[in-house]
Every structure is written in structure tokens, then in C-alpha cells.
Design an enzyme around this catalytic site. Structure first.
Site, PDB file in Angstrom:
ATOM      1  N   GLY A  69       0.593  -0.929   0.034  1.00 24.04           N
ATOM      2  CA  GLY A  69       0.453  -0.193   0.343  1.00 24.04           C
ATOM      3  C   GLY A  69       0.517   0.966  -0.196  1.00 24.04           C
ATOM      4  O   GLY A  69       0.896   2.343  -1.108  1.00 24.04           O
ATOM      5  N   SER A  70       2.131   1.311   0.469  1.00 24.01           N
ATOM      6  CA  SER A  70       2.679   2.573   1.067  1.00 24.01           C
ATOM      7  C   SER A  70       3.621   2.734  -0.086  1.00 24.01           C
ATOM      8  O   SER A  70       3.433   3.937  -0.716  1.00 24.01           O
ATOM      9  CB  SER A  70       3.842   2.367   2.046  1.00 24.01           C
ATOM     10  OG  SER A  70       3.493   2.103   3.376  1.00 24.01           O
ATOM     11  N   GLN A 178      -7.826  -0.415   3.213  1.00 22.41           N
ATOM     12  CA  GLN A 178      -8.839  -0.436   4.826  1.00 22.41           C
ATOM     13  C   GLN A 178      -9.992  -1.263   3.875  1.00 22.41           C
ATOM     14  O   GLN A 178     -10.859  -1.837   4.763  1.00 22.41           O
ATOM     15  CB  GLN A 178      -8.917   0.304   5.989  1.00 22.41           C
ATOM     16  CG  GLN A 178      -7.462   0.440   6.693  1.00 22.41           C
ATOM     17  CD  GLN A 178      -7.311  -0.930   7.710  1.00 22.41           C
ATOM     18  OE1 GLN A 178      -8.013  -1.558   8.171  1.00 22.41           O
ATOM     19  NE2 GLN A 178      -5.705  -0.556   7.842  1.00 22.41           N
ATOM     20  N   HIS A 200      -1.689  -7.583   2.908  1.00 25.20           N
ATOM     21  CA  HIS A 200      -1.967  -8.124   3.573  1.00 25.20           C
ATOM     22  C   HIS A 200      -2.987  -7.657   4.893  1.00 25.20           C
ATOM     23  O   HIS A 200      -3.127  -7.860   5.737  1.00 25.20           O
ATOM     24  CB  HIS A 200      -0.439  -8.233   4.772  1.00 25.20           C
ATOM     25  CG  HIS A 200      -0.231  -6.702   5.079  1.00 25.20           C
ATOM     26  ND1 HIS A 200      -0.443  -5.885   6.149  1.00 25.20           N
ATOM     27  CD2 HIS A 200       0.471  -5.859   4.641  1.00 25.20           C
ATOM     28  CE1 HIS A 200       0.473  -5.093   6.084  1.00 25.20           C
ATOM     29  NE2 HIS A 200       0.531  -4.947   5.067  1.00 25.20           N
ATOM     30  N   CYS A 323       2.910   1.733  12.652  1.00 22.18           N
ATOM     31  CA  CYS A 323       3.577   2.345  12.262  1.00 22.18           C
ATOM     32  C   CYS A 323       4.100   3.666  12.923  1.00 22.18           C
ATOM     33  O   CYS A 323       4.817   3.871  13.054  1.00 22.18           O
ATOM     34  CB  CYS A 323       3.026   2.886  11.285  1.00 22.18           C
ATOM     35  SG  CYS A 323       1.840   2.228   9.835  1.00 22.18           S
TER      36      CYS A 323
HETATM   37  C1  PLP Z   1      -2.261  -0.696   6.224  1.00 25.01           C
HETATM   38  C2  PLP Z   1      -1.701   0.672   4.958  1.00 25.01           C
HETATM   39  C3  PLP Z   1      -0.782   1.155   3.704  1.00 25.01           C
HETATM   40  C4  PLP Z   1       0.018   0.457   4.043  1.00 25.01           C
HETATM   41  O1  PLP Z   1       0.440  -0.546   3.443  1.00 25.01           O
HETATM   42  P1  PLP Z   1       1.134  -1.942   3.518  1.00 25.01           P
HETATM   43  O2  PLP Z   1       1.421  -2.883   2.630  1.00 25.01           O
HETATM   44  O3  PLP Z   1       1.774  -2.025   4.638  1.00 25.01           O
HETATM   45  O4  PLP Z   1       2.898  -0.511   2.738  1.00 25.01           O
HETATM   46  C5  PLP Z   1      -1.344   2.449   3.819  1.00 25.01           C
HETATM   47  N1  PLP Z   1      -2.790   3.234   3.661  1.00 25.01           N
HETATM   48  C6  PLP Z   1      -3.415   2.934   5.327  1.00 25.01           C
HETATM   49  C7  PLP Z   1      -4.992   3.263   4.852  1.00 25.01           C
HETATM   50  C8  PLP Z   1      -3.063   1.229   5.519  1.00 25.01           C
HETATM   51  O5  PLP Z   1      -4.242   0.896   6.371  1.00 25.01           O
END
Ligand code: PLP
Length: 394
Positions: A69-70, A178, A200, A323
Site C-alpha cells: 500500500g505504501s 482498509q 496483507h 507504524c
Molecule cells: C496498512 C496501510 C497502508 C500501508 O500498506 P503497506 O502494504 O503496509 O505498505 C497504507 N494505508 C492504509 C490506510 C493502511 O492501513
């Protein structure tokens, strides 16, 4: 053990694990290789792309695999910024309670001359589309607003905001990490130009995710190298991870209606039970929230001690996001909805899943009640509140 931190990460589903193992054992070719083993791996990738596209109403060519996601958030925002800069548009609209993958990327852009408007998320944790509309200017190149908040679970009026952005001709990105696999998301119906997702968070593996970018949007590379992902994301593809992500998403979407209803019912039971604790408050709107999200503030205690004592009782929860835990600052999300520092410090996030049982819910309610009472028993802050020395806020 009760795992109630599904917003931080989820357990991989059996299907996802089996897919991943079998791909590691048997489909180990490099998808860029032209011989049989390579082409087998390539087929897995393209099937995953099709399945993922179908799950969100996109076309396969609009899906770009990332490390999570990042990375997807970074690439979406930096791409829109690059396009904006070329057109002389250097203003971005977002919210104060985005994930740090979005907020820190925006801060970087700010240092490079971009102007950022962060919308008010209000006490209930839901932004108003008319305020988003009012914030859009002639020089706005991007609106980026998360689909659902990772800490307080509030679901944003994404379809309406997307509609406004379309009308105004501004790119619209949503961090849907989410939301995907938990509530219905359709990029066409919701008027979304770019969307980030992470495996994940929906029972897939860690370290893999995807970016949806509507046809015609020119992406900027974060990683240079080979021509993978149509030249937009170099590096040999994570074939086992991508294959497992697609299986996890198909499973999540197939079971979505039933799971969302079941989990919401358990969530509401949990909220009802915890509300019996004196001087507490639910964070975020009670209705417009993710099926599995429960987030409370308890006055007169420290969230960290609450977590440690719950851990002793076998309950895994969170205060704020994973985080930022380890830092002593209260959650930026709770501050954004107007909780004062002291109250924000006493927060607890419980995020349940389809694996959470009714028994687990009862046990969580009982344990949180016990632990809050215990901690308040020797909290000087609580003593001052009870004696009237300082006024209660909640
Ligand atoms: C977990 C999360 C991310 C980051 O995703 P990763 O796959 O861990 O890099 C970004 N945005 C939201 C809203 C998240 O919950």
C-alpha cells in the site's frame, strides 16, 4: 489468544498460503523469460491481474503490482504531482487523517513547492464532500482521500467526492487499503482515477499490493530498471505474492456480504459492551464505519499500559497505528477528530475479523473492563478527575 489487530495486518487465508507455496515450489520461472517456465509464471501474473481488475471493476491494463500500500500511495501521488507540475498546477487537496504513506509524501511535495490543503475530518471522522468541492482550485492537480480510515474505521463519501473531481477535471486518488475486501469498492461506480491496495490487509501475504490507475494516466516510476509492469515498475515480479494476493482478494470479495454482516454484528456487540465503562467514548461515527473496527478513548489511563495488560490476558490490540506505536505522540487521527492530547493517549483500537468468535467478544469486553478499572485504580490523573480537581472531558 485473541487476535484483534486486523487493521495492522491479517492472518493469511489457507487458500492464499497454499497458492503461495505451490507457486514457490512449481512456478519459479522469471516471467520475463521466454521459455516454458517463464511463460508459466507470466500466465500466473496475468491471471492475477485479471482477477484483481474484476474484483474492483477495473480493466487488467489498469492494475500495476507494487510492494504494498505504501508504494502504491507514493506512486499515485507523485505521478499526479508530476503531471500537475507540467501543467502549472501545484495544489493538492487531502485530509489530516490520511495514512503516513500519504501524509509524508505530501510533506515531501510541500518542500518542493506544492501547496497542500488538508480538509477537516470533523468530530465524527467523516469529511464533507462540499468542503472538498470548495477546496478545489484552478491549480489543483490532485484530490487524495482515503476510502476508510485505518484507526477509527470511518468510511468516506468517496463516490460523491469522485463525482465532484470528475466534474472539476481533477485527478482523484483514494488509499483503499482498509476498504478493499471488506466493503464493496468499484472504481467505475465510485469515480476513482487511482486507488491503492495492500494484500496483507485482506488475508493475503505481506510485501505485495497494487495500484489501479485509470487508462490514460501517465504514471511516474519510483523504481527504474527493467520493463516490468508496462515499464512503470521495474524489478522481477513477486509471482508467489501476486498469485496469493489475487486468490485472497477473490475469496474476500466472494465472502464480503456475509462477512461484513457477521463482523458488523460482533462489532456492535463489542461497542455496546465497552460503552458500559464510565467516561469513555467511541472514536468515529458509529454507523459509517468498517465492519471490524472498534476504537475507544478511556479517560484517565494510558493506552500503552492498557495494551500491555491486555496482551498479558492474551488479547492483541492496538492504540493508534502500528507504524507510530513506539513514539509517545498521540495518534494524529485522534487529534484530527478533536480529541485533546490526554484523552487521545487513552485510546484502544480493536479490529476484528470473520475469525473472531462471540466468545472472543465477551472475553474482550470483560478483560477491557477489568484492565481499565485496574489502571484507573492507581492513576493520579484519574484521582484528580474523580475528586473534581480537574473536570472530566468524556
Ligand atoms: C496498512 C496501510 C497502508 C500501508 O500498506 P503497506 O502494504 O503496509 O505498505 C497504507 N494505508 C492504509 C490506510 C493502511 O492501513
Amino acid at each position: 489468544m485473541i487476535y484483534a489487530d486486523n487493521a495492522a495486518t491479517t492472518r493469511m487465508s489457507e487458500t492464499a498460503i497454499n497458492t503461495m507455496v505451490s507457486l514457490m515450489q512449481e512456478t519459479y520461472g522469471n516471467p520475463s523469460s521466454l521459455y516454458f517456465f517463464g511463460q508459466k509464471a507470466k500466465e500466473v501474473l496475468e491471471q492475477a491481474r485479471e482477477d484483481i481488475a474484476a474484483a474492483i471493476g477495473a480493466s487488467p491494463k489498469e492494475i500495476f503490482f507494487t510492494s504494498g500500500g505504501s508504494e502504491a500511495d507514493n506512486q499515485a501521488i507523485l505521478s499526479a504531482a508530476e503531471l500537475g507540475k507540467k501543467a502549472g498546477k501545484m495544489h493538492i487537496v487531502s485530509t489530516a487523517f490520511e495514512h503516513h504513506a500519504v501524509l509524508h509524501t505530501l510533506e515531501k511535495l510541500k518542500k518542493n513547492g506544492f501547496e497542500i490543503t488538508l480538509l477537516d475530518v470533523h468530530e465524527n471522522g467523516v469529511i464533507l464532500p462540499e468542503e472538498a468541492e470548495a477546496a478545489i482550485r484552478e491549480d489543483t492537480c490532485l484530490v487524495t482521500i482515503m476510502y476508510a480510515n485505518n484507526e477509527i474505521g470511518t468510511i468516506q463519501p468517496i463516490r460523491r467526492i469522485g463525482e465532484i473531481c470528475r466534474k472539476k477535471g481533477v485527478l482523484f486518488h483514494t488509499d483503499a487499503v482498509q476498504a478493499i475486501g471488506h466493503i464493496p469498492v468499484n472504481v467505475v461506480d465510485d469515480n476513482i482515477d487511482m486507488l491503492s491496495a495492500s494484500a496483507h490487509k485482506f488475508h493475503g501475504p505481506k510485501g505485495v499490493g497494487f495500484l489501479y490507475a485509470k487508462k490514460g494516466i501517465r504514471l511516474t516510476n519510483l523504481i527504474e530498471g527493467g520493463a516490468q509492469e508496462r515499464g512503470k515498475r521495474a524489478g522481477t515480479e513477486n509471482v508467489p505474492g501476486i498469485g496469493a494476493m489475487a486468490e485472497a482478494l477473490k475469496e474476500a470479495v466472494a465472502g464480503l456480504d456475509k462477512n461484513a454482516a457477521d463482523i458488523s454484528a460482533k462489532r456492535d456487540k463489542l461497542i455496546k459492551g465497552l460503552k458500559e465503562i464510565p467516561h469513555c467514548a467511541l472514536n468515529g461515527d458509529a454507523e459509517r464505519r468498517l465492519p471490524g473496527n472498534v476504537n475507544f478513548c478511556f479517560e484517565g489511563i494510558e493506552g500503552e499500559s492498557l495494551l500491555l495488560l491486555l496482551d498479558d490476558k492474551g488479547i492483541q490490540a492496538s492504540s493508534g497505528s502500528a507504524c507510530t506505536s513506539g513514539s509517545l505522540d498521540p495518534s494524529h487521527v485522534l487529534l484530527a477528530i478533536g480529541r485533546v492530547h490526554d484523552v487521545a493517549h487513552g485510546s484502544l483500537r480493536l479490529t476484528i475479523s470473520e475469525e473472531t468468535t462471540d466468545n472472543d467478544i465477551e472475553c474482550i469486553i470483560k478483560s477491557v473492563k477489568e484492565v481499565v478499572e485496574y489502571l484507573r485504580g492507581f492513576s493520579p490523573v484519574w484521582r484528580d478527575l474523580v475528586s473534581g480537581k480537574t473536570p472530566f472531558i468524556l
